[in-house]
Scaffold this active site. Structure first.
Site, PDB file in Angstrom:
ATOM      1  N   GLU A 236      -1.636  -8.401 -14.034  1.00 44.73           N
ATOM      2  CA  GLU A 236      -2.355  -9.111 -15.100  1.00 44.73           C
ATOM      3  C   GLU A 236      -1.978  -8.518 -16.447  1.00 44.73           C
ATOM      4  O   GLU A 236      -1.812  -7.302 -16.585  1.00 44.73           O
ATOM      5  CB  GLU A 236      -3.868  -8.992 -14.869  1.00 44.73           C
ATOM      6  CG  GLU A 236      -4.727  -9.736 -15.869  1.00 44.73           C
ATOM      7  CD  GLU A 236      -5.438  -8.821 -16.859  1.00 44.73           C
ATOM      8  OE1 GLU A 236      -6.350  -9.295 -17.558  1.00 44.73           O
ATOM      9  OE2 GLU A 236      -5.062  -7.628 -16.935  1.00 44.73           O
TER      10      GLU A 236
ATOM     11  N   ARG B 198     -10.850 -16.510 -22.120  1.00 44.80           N
ATOM     12  CA  ARG B 198     -10.105 -15.254 -22.037  1.00 44.80           C
ATOM     13  C   ARG B 198      -8.773 -15.555 -21.349  1.00 44.80           C
ATOM     14  O   ARG B 198      -8.615 -15.365 -20.141  1.00 44.80           O
ATOM     15  CB  ARG B 198     -10.903 -14.213 -21.254  1.00 44.80           C
ATOM     16  CG  ARG B 198     -10.252 -12.837 -21.162  1.00 44.80           C
ATOM     17  CD  ARG B 198     -11.079 -11.923 -20.266  1.00 44.80           C
ATOM     18  NE  ARG B 198     -10.476 -10.618 -20.109  1.00 44.80           N
ATOM     19  CZ  ARG B 198     -10.605  -9.619 -20.981  1.00 44.80           C
ATOM     20  NH1 ARG B 198     -11.307  -9.792 -22.059  1.00 44.80           N
ATOM     21  NH2 ARG B 198     -10.018  -8.459 -20.769  1.00 44.80           N
TER      22      ARG B 198
ATOM     23  N   CYS C 141      -1.362  -3.643 -22.111  1.00 40.62           N
ATOM     24  CA  CYS C 141      -0.953  -4.876 -22.786  1.00 40.62           C
ATOM     25  C   CYS C 141      -0.519  -4.657 -24.229  1.00 40.62           C
ATOM     26  O   CYS C 141       0.042  -5.554 -24.854  1.00 40.62           O
ATOM     27  CB  CYS C 141      -2.107  -5.878 -22.767  1.00 40.62           C
ATOM     28  SG  CYS C 141      -3.577  -5.327 -23.677  1.00 40.62           S
TER      29      CYS C 141
ATOM     30  N   ARG D 131      -5.356 -15.075 -19.917  1.00 37.48           N
ATOM     31  CA  ARG D 131      -4.565 -13.952 -19.429  1.00 37.48           C
ATOM     32  C   ARG D 131      -3.442 -14.480 -18.543  1.00 37.48           C
ATOM     33  O   ARG D 131      -3.576 -15.497 -17.878  1.00 37.48           O
ATOM     34  CB  ARG D 131      -5.424 -12.958 -18.634  1.00 37.48           C
ATOM     35  CG  ARG D 131      -6.395 -12.151 -19.472  1.00 37.48           C
ATOM     36  CD  ARG D 131      -5.667 -11.223 -20.411  1.00 37.48           C
ATOM     37  NE  ARG D 131      -6.548 -10.346 -21.150  1.00 37.48           N
ATOM     38  CZ  ARG D 131      -7.103 -10.636 -22.330  1.00 37.48           C
ATOM     39  NH1 ARG D 131      -6.888 -11.811 -22.874  1.00 37.48           N
ATOM     40  NH2 ARG D 131      -7.871  -9.771 -22.947  1.00 37.48           N
TER      41      ARG D 131
END
Length: 435
Positions: A110, A154, A71, A156
């Protein structure tokens, strides 16, 4: 039995999710050597190293491709160089190469929530086009565990794809009405805990004094409190210190009102807040707004802030900033979950934990009422990874790996909807209730 591959596997979040649904992992990749060995211990399979060194035809046939691709190129906290990142920017192409060659029925990806906005949305548009070009219907959504009954915020971006269309697929229902609480995942009287340091304790007490001094007839600021702007006068609305001459800057004051007159250029830069040292001709709008609001706050409260200010100046810059995310609550810092970030001391209601991050052990969430950091088992619970038996040897490595992992519960829910295995979802839905 559906077969899947686990790319950029880390601690194996996707593996845990798909295995719980009766799927079999036939291939995994992970560049970190220690994580590869842990994966072998936990799952009985040694991942290959750098996926870029693997020929696509050597990868076994599979029905589902899973990948939490790096990421850093897309994260707001990372380089944001996207595809141009020399270290990680090309890894998405490896994913599409595998999809093109093996044509698995489904994929699950993801990444950070910022991926959708990176480069004004152009990065995601290009990614989606590439996925569609290799034969998939594609759908994406931003999800967070706290909307699935797990007390961790969180955000995502999850991306799913199917070669048979997505008419059957619906994003799993989010428990929007379900109230979460950090206390639900905390250990009772844990034997091995890391207490906060004397410095951190003293800092929180200084901030508590600020909360008590703040006028009771006013709401605490919703913007981050940057004490280094208290007394600062350097221009910020139409220019920046970087765009000004050394001579011009000497007419102003820097952090906490320190005069810049008579200082050399290097000294002047060190006397400015870190957020004002960037080499840019103009500050972004959000930064201008924060600076203005903090200077206005100081002007209104100078009579009592000046007596308090020397106490906060003794701490490092990250402890000189406060984010109070508890509007309307009792002004008592020890009632809350606290996290120390580079952006400051972040105080949150105890209904959710801040996102676990992969940076340093100092960023582990703090349980305010117990004056301690969260334990390893609590962090694993927030990521739905408590089944793992083997973890990295040091706390720093453990937190880095957990912070990089995909949340297992969220991945399970998505996989159930994607591959049509909802009847096997009992394990996932009961995970928190069984704690």
């Amino acid at each position: 039995m559906l077969k899947f591959i686990d790319l950029f596997a880390g601690l194996g979040g996707f593996h845990l999710a798909l295995k719980s649904l009766g799927c079999e992992c036939v291939f995994a990749s992970e560049i970190d050597e220690e994580l590869r060995e842990l994966y072998r211990k936990n799952f009985g399979m040694l991942p290959v190293g750098d996926i870029r060194s693997v020929l696509v035809e050597e990868i076994p046939e599979h029905d589902i491709l899973c990948a939490g691709f790096p990421c850093q190129p897309f994260s707001k906290a990372g380089s944001q160089k996207g595809f141009e990142c020399p270290q990680w920017g090309d890894l998405f192409n490896n994913v599409t190469d595998i999809l093109r060659h093996h044509s698995p029925k489904y994929f699950m990806l993801e990444n950070v929530a910022n991926l959708r906005k990176h480069n004004s949305g152009k990065t995601w548009e290009e990614m989606k086009r590439k996925l569609e070009d290799v034969g998939y219907k594609v759908c994406e959504r931003k999800l967070s565990p706290h909307r699935f009954g797990i007390p961790q915020i969180r955000e995502r971006m999850f991306i799913v794809g199917s070669r048979i269309g997505l008419e059957h697929f619906k994003w799993p229902a989010e428990y929007l009405s379900k109230v979460t609480a950090v206390r639900d995942i905390l250990d009772n009287s844990p034997s091995q805990v890391r207490q906060i340091s004397d410095q951190v304790h003293k800092n929180f007490e200084v901030w508590q004094e600020f909360l008590e001094l703040y006028p009771t007839n006013e709401q605490l600021p919703s913007f981050p409190i940057w004490t280094m702007e208290f007394g600062a006068t350097y221009p910020y609305e139409d220019t920046t210190p970087h765009a000004m001459s050394h001579k011009e800057l000497q007419n102003y004051c820097g952090s906490h009102g320190l005069p810049l007159k008579g200082l050399g250029h290097t000294e002047i830069m060190s006397y400015l807040p870190s957020h004002a040292r960037r080499k840019q001709e103009h500050f972004p709008g959000w930064k201008i707004s924060y600076i203005r609001q903090n200077r206005d706050l100081y002007a209104r409260n100078k009579s009592w802030v000046d007596g308090w200010l020397p106490k906060i100046k003794q701490f490092p810059p990250s402890l000189q900033k406060l984010e109070w995310n508890c509007k309307g609550e009792r002004r008592y810092i020890w009632d809350f979950i606290i996290q120390i970030r580079a952006s400051g001391v972040r105080v949150k209601r105890p209904v959710t934990s801040p996102s676990l991050v992969s940076m340093t052990t100092t960023q582990i969430p703090i349980v305010g009422w117990e004056k301690r950091y969260m334990t390893l088992s609590e962090c694993l619970r927030l990521q739905s990874m408590e089944e793992l038996k083997n973890l990295p040897p040091t706390q720093a490595q453990q937190i880095r790996a957990i912070g990089n992992a995909v949340n297992v519960h969220v991945a399970e829910q998505i996989a159930c909807a994607l591959i049509g295995r909802n009847e096997n979802d009992t394990h996932a839905s009961n995970r928190i209730d069984q704690h």
